[in-house]
Design a protein around this motif. Structure first.
Motif, PDB file in Angstrom:
ATOM      1  N   SER A 125       0.571  -1.272   0.027  1.00  0.00           N
ATOM      2  CA  SER A 125      -0.135   0.071   0.200  1.00  0.00           C
ATOM      3  C   SER A 125       0.763   1.335   0.045  1.00  0.00           C
ATOM      4  O   SER A 125       0.234   2.472  -0.140  1.00  0.00           O
ATOM      5  CB  SER A 125      -0.819   0.026   1.165  1.00  0.00           C
ATOM      6  OG  SER A 125      -0.123  -0.165   2.392  1.00  0.00           O
TER       7      SER A 125
ATOM      8  N   GLU B 287      -2.280  -3.060 -10.084  1.00  0.00           N
ATOM      9  CA  GLU B 287      -2.912  -4.069  -9.086  1.00  0.00           C
ATOM     10  C   GLU B 287      -3.982  -4.875  -9.805  1.00  0.00           C
ATOM     11  O   GLU B 287      -4.801  -5.526  -9.195  1.00  0.00           O
ATOM     12  CB  GLU B 287      -3.931  -2.898  -8.272  1.00  0.00           C
ATOM     13  CG  GLU B 287      -3.395  -2.338  -7.131  1.00  0.00           C
ATOM     14  CD  GLU B 287      -4.032  -1.396  -6.113  1.00  0.00           C
ATOM     15  OE1 GLU B 287      -5.357  -1.530  -6.295  1.00  0.00           O
ATOM     16  OE2 GLU B 287      -3.386  -0.632  -5.673  1.00  0.00           O
TER      17      GLU B 287
ATOM     18  N   THR C 182      -9.736  -5.328   0.601  1.00  0.00           N
ATOM     19  CA  THR C 182      -8.670  -4.294   0.882  1.00  0.00           C
ATOM     20  C   THR C 182      -7.494  -4.318   0.095  1.00  0.00           C
ATOM     21  O   THR C 182      -6.823  -3.490  -0.743  1.00  0.00           O
ATOM     22  CB  THR C 182      -8.224  -4.145   2.278  1.00  0.00           C
ATOM     23  OG1 THR C 182      -9.395  -4.173   3.079  1.00  0.00           O
ATOM     24  CG2 THR C 182      -7.484  -2.969   2.684  1.00  0.00           C
TER      25      THR C 182
ATOM     26  N   THR D  52      -4.198  -4.743   0.924  1.00  0.00           N
ATOM     27  CA  THR D  52      -3.015  -3.905   1.354  1.00  0.00           C
ATOM     28  C   THR D  52      -2.036  -4.628   1.933  1.00  0.00           C
ATOM     29  O   THR D  52      -2.583  -5.720   2.499  1.00  0.00           O
ATOM     30  CB  THR D  52      -3.618  -2.803   2.122  1.00  0.00           C
ATOM     31  OG1 THR D  52      -4.071  -3.196   3.149  1.00  0.00           O
ATOM     32  CG2 THR D  52      -4.514  -1.823   1.342  1.00  0.00           C
TER      33      THR D  52
END
Length: 956
Positions: A200, A222, A485, A487
């Motif tokens: 992240s 990503e 998420t 991350t």
């Protein structure tokens, strides 16, 4: 194979010329020629698929001479960027080092590169293997490269590229510091290609790389090349986690808040189980029907059921993550007991052929001890475990068979997620809680991403699947947070060790070493600005060296001469400041004597000229203004005046560089209103009438203090007597010297700014150096002979090992006894057990182990005195004697069965600790110096340990 650049069709590159104008056709031809002339074009011909945009961007940056940080999901193909660095090195006649965090990954990468470039061009250097180390491309563990850098190895000559695979491993609290050491110490000419999982804070890490390495392009992708669908398996059903996922399997409707996109069916399922509460809390097995026909509870599917369900839906091969070695072995046993078979007869025969070939050199008596036949039975059925407790050879065979599609269900611990190339169609998570060594903790979003990232094989699967098994209390919204998420925040674990300290001081001295540590990613994260300042200080110091050379005078010490000139200038400035201070004090005193109605001449400023004092500007609290602390009086009195041009203004002391006196007095009417234009006009007219003809007395400066100052006279005489005063190039030298002085002053200012910041790492370094100085390893900037020995010892207990050599603790030991003692430097029990003391050999070995513990106690007290704490990642942990008996017996030649039975240890753990012991014994042999007996004993101990299953080191 498509020869066009990815992302462009053949039509775009070689379209019909009749559709283009002559100018356009010429430009297209030039563009094609330019593309085909690049190294990237030739590299792409090696692959039968087009590269992704992020891969092309990274490769173009490398070809342009930039470093790169590539952060992309597991399985996205970021290693292609590393392989392009290898391609560039070979094409340019330079070297490339490909570093990995673990030996297994190094072995795997070595095999891949040998297949592509040939065995003569690729080498391997790990703690276990040394193959063709002088090759232009060498795969190695990161520690090997770190040791090369500190030793100034000749192997670094001609090094053009370094690939750091799995660079996010620098967050590892035990070994992560090695990555930062390498990044900081690599020569500036080396281009660095850093490959990371999706983190992240990739931009922050990239900023640090750009600061310490120069131009670094950050490329973040990503996008998963194979979509990943998230599921929850509950009872005999498999539910989608998200109601409407996007192509990458993440929530389409609520990407910022994944919990809002959870499948409503799962939410209802969780609530219904909550509502039932404790009524069937202890119910076992599958639920019985209520009158409504609904089950009383949703059960967790069994391991065999899960594999059968995945097989029926075409979702094998699968990796099931179980956060327990025993759990992995139990899962395989459950599958075997159930009679589960995933391989056809032809596959079974192929499995047996490969296994027998790969294990042919293992003696028959060891096969029984290692559980070979039970293991082979599982492999033939397409089922296997994979964890750190397994023999390395067995793990490699499982990996090979899984990639070939001959093993279809693997039960693994999370260690498999680190870099090993074992992609699957599906990944199953049994639980979302794991033991972290201290407590059972929820897995993090980063860990979830790493584990489930194995699902979806590029070029094979259309999509990948992550399946979480339903457990009582599962919160679908919390799971959505994990899955959505993605991350993986990167946090530095860098701390200076004793070995690092002596190596740094030996190469750079303490001052420069401190500055280098300020450039670490740990310090960058603590205070980003310090990194830039530290780099500027380093550049300034390089500039100072150049200026110092340019101001050199053949007649004498020009720095000394400039010191006299500066001293003269400083004295003159000091006297000038004193004069200014005295004049200002006199001006303040004169203003304080003024009264309303006094006519003055304002010397300077926007309102210079005739003025009538309306208010002298003294603070209302006191008539002794110079002792007043009124906030409005910080800069002296501020008189309010009426100018001859009818303006009422408040002046400041800057308008009075010297004292003024009243020239005349004008009576101010009681009715005067400064806001009334008429009042101002009338009073200004009276002022001009009464004093307009007056000229102020011209201010005369007295004789300067410098003219009568004895120190100035002495300095001028010294200047004239100095040899450099007569140099023809004196003023040229002086200009360089002034630049030197200014840069030196700026550098000192920067260093003061650095000292005022956190200095966490540097202060720890100072404490480490303080302890090493007390022990005689350092003397100022000099590394003693004892310190040089410490510089050759790497590991958590480097200082303890060095002290043991210095004290002669191991000098009279036999080889097996030394192996027992050295094992305490590397071994750490997985779970501390203080109930029983570990068994140790009797005699000299027991006595030496006792001395080691006493020396550690002394070091521990010293560390406490110097405020060095193992909790901060620095310092010496207590030596663990738990492996001493096993190491002793193996070095004496006892058979594997009896050693493992006595140690109550899995074969994989035994092999791993023994190989680490061999590594530390090699360091002891290297560090023993003039102690020929210890060198010989260490060599014999290594020979005694490297036999049987320890010698089964496979490459590739």
């Amino acid at each position: 194979m498509n020869s066009a650049m990815p992302g462009r069709s053949d039509q775009q590159l070689t379209g019909p010329e009749e559709e283009l104008s002559p100018a356009e056709a010429y430009r297209a031809s030039r563009r094609r020629a330019a593309e085909q002339a690049t190294a990237l074009y030739g590299f792409q011909q090696l692959y039968d698929f087009p590269l992704d945009p992020f891969q092309i961007e990274a490769c173009e940056a490398l070809e342009a001479g930039e470093g790169v940080l590539v952060a992309a999901p597991t399985g996205s193909g970021k290693t292609i960027v590393g392989e392009f660095a290898v391609h560039l090195a070979l094409a340019g006649g330079r070297k490339c080092f490909y570093t990995t965090p673990i030996k297994a990954l190094s072995n795997q990468k070595f095999g891949d590169l040998v297949k592509r470039y040939g065995a003569d061009k690729v080498g391997l250097l790990t703690g276990d293997n040394s193959v063709n180390g002088d090759a232009p491309v060498v795969v190695m563990t990161t520690e090997v490269l770190r040791n090369m850098l500190y030793a100034g190895s000749q192997a670094l000559d001609g090094l053009g590229y370094v690939v750091m695979d799995e660079v996010h491993y620098l967050a590892d609290r035990f070994r992560g510091a090695v990555w930062e050491e390498v990044i900081i110490h690599l020569p500036e000419s080396v281009v660095l290609a850093s490959l990371s999982a999706t983190v992240s804070n990739a931009e922050e890490f990239g900023d640090w790389l750009d600061t310490v390495r120069g131009g670094t392009r950050v490329i973040v992708s990503e996008h998963r090349p194979v979509p990943l669908w998230q599921h929850v398996m509950a009872g005999n059903r498999m539910y989608d986690l998200f109601a409407s996922p996007d192509r990458d399997g993440r929530p389409k409707d609520a990407p910022r808040n994944p919990a809002k996109a959870v499948n409503p069916e799962l939410v209802r399922l969780a609530r219904s189980e909550q509502d039932r509460g404790g009524r069937d809390r202890f119910a076992r097995g599958r639920g019985r029907s209520m009158p409504t026909g609904r089950p009383t509870r949703i059960w967790t599917p069994g391991r065999v059921d899960v594999i059968e369900r995945l097989d029926a839906e075409g979702l094998l091969p699968a990796i099931t993550f179980i956060f327990s070695r025993a759990g992995c072995e139990a899962a395989v046993q459950q599958c075997l007991t159930s009679g589960l078979r995933l391989n056809r007869e032809a596959d079974r025969a192929r499995v047996r052929e490969i296994v027998e070939q790969r294990c042919a050199d293992i003696p028959d008596e060891d096969l029984h001890v290692l559980g070979y036949f039970e293991w082979l039975d599982g492999l033939e059925r397409g089922i296997a475990a994979h964890h750190a407790g397994m023999l390395p050879r067995f793990k490699e065979v499982v990996e090979e068979l899984f990639v070939k599609g001959l093993v279809k269900a693997v039960f693994a611990t999370e260690t498999l997620a680190l870099g090993i190339n074992m992609p699957a169609r599906s990944v199953v998570m049994e639980k979302l809680v794991k033991w972290n060594g201290e407590t059972h903790a929820d897995i993090t979003p980063g860990e979830y991403t790493q584990l489930t990232g194995r699902a979806g094989r590029r070029g094979i699967d259309v999509e990948g699947h992550a399946v979480v098994l339903w457990q009582r209390g599962l919160d679908p919204e919390a799971l959505a947070g994990l899955a959505g998420t993605r991350t993986y925040p990167l946090r530095s674990s860098f701390r200076p060790s004793y070995n690092m300290a002596v190596n740094l001081v030996g190469q750079f001295g303490r001052h420069r070493s401190r500055e280098l540590l300020e450039t670490s990613f740990a310090q960058f994260q603590a205070d980003r600005s310090v990194v830039g300042i530290a780099r500027q200080v380093q550049r300034n110091e390089e500039g100072l060296d150049g200026y110092r050379e340019s101001m050199t005078c053949h007649l004498g010490d020009f720095d000394e001469y400039m010191g006299l000139r500066r001293a003269l200038k400083d004295r003159e400035n000091e006297l000038a400041r004193e004069g200014t201070t005295q004049r200002r004090a006199a001006a303040v005193e004169a203003i304080e004597q003024l009264k309303p109605g006094d006519v003055i001449h304002v010397p300077t400023g926007k309102f210079a000229g005739l003025a009538l004092v309306l208010d002298p500007g003294l603070p209302p609290v006191s008539r002794s203004p110079r002792t007043s602390r009124h906030p409005d009086y910080q800069d002296g009195p501020r008189p309010v005046v009426l100018t001859a041009e009818r303006q009422v203004k408040r002046l400041a002391m800057i308008d009075f560089p010297y004292p003024v006196q009243a020239l005349e007095r004008v009576k101010i009417p009681k009715s005067f209103n400064p806001r009334s234009p008429q009042s101002r006009r009338d009073l200004a007219s009276a002022l001009r009438t009464k004093a307009g003809h007056l000229e102020p007395e011209r201010y005369r400066k007295g004789r300067t203090a410098a003219a009568d100052d004895h120190r100035i006279a002495e300095l001028r005489a010294e200047l004239r007597r100095h040899p450099c005063h007569g140099c023809d190039e004196r003023e040229d030298h002086a200009r360089w010297a002034e630049r030197y002085h200014r840069l030196h002053r700026d550098t000192e200012l920067l260093e003061r700014r650095m000292r005022s910041r956190t200095h966490t790492i540097a202060r720890t370094f100072d404490r480490v150096c303080g302890l090493l100085t007390d022990l005689g390893y350092l003397t100022g900037d000099t590394v003693t002979d004892d310190g040089k020995r410490l510089g050759r010892l790497y590991g958590e207990l480097d200082l303890l090992a060095s002290e043991c050599i210095r004290e002669g603790v191991w000098s009279d030991l036999a080889a097996a006894e030394l192996a027992a003692c050295a094992s305490a430097l590397v071994f750490e029990a997985r779970q501390s057990d203080d109930a029983t003391a570990p068994r140790v050999p009797e005699g000299a070995a027991k006595e030496a182990l006792g001395k080691m513990v006493r020396i550690w106690g002394h070091l521990d007290a010293l560390e406490e005195q110097h405020r060095i704490s193992t909790a901060e990642g620095v310092g010496q942990r207590e030596p663990d004697l738990g492996f001493a008996w096993a190491a002793y017996r193996w070095a004496l030649g006892h058979n594997l069965d009896s050693v493992l039975r006595d140690a109550d240890m899995p074969a994989g753990d035994f092999v791993r600790w023994t190989k680490q012991l061999i590594d530390v014994l090699g360091q002891i042999q290297d560090a023993a110096g003039e102690d020929a007996a210890l060198r010989s004993t260490a060599r014999k101990a290594v020979d005694g340990l490297r036999r049987g299953i320890i010698a089964y080191s496979s490459v590739g």
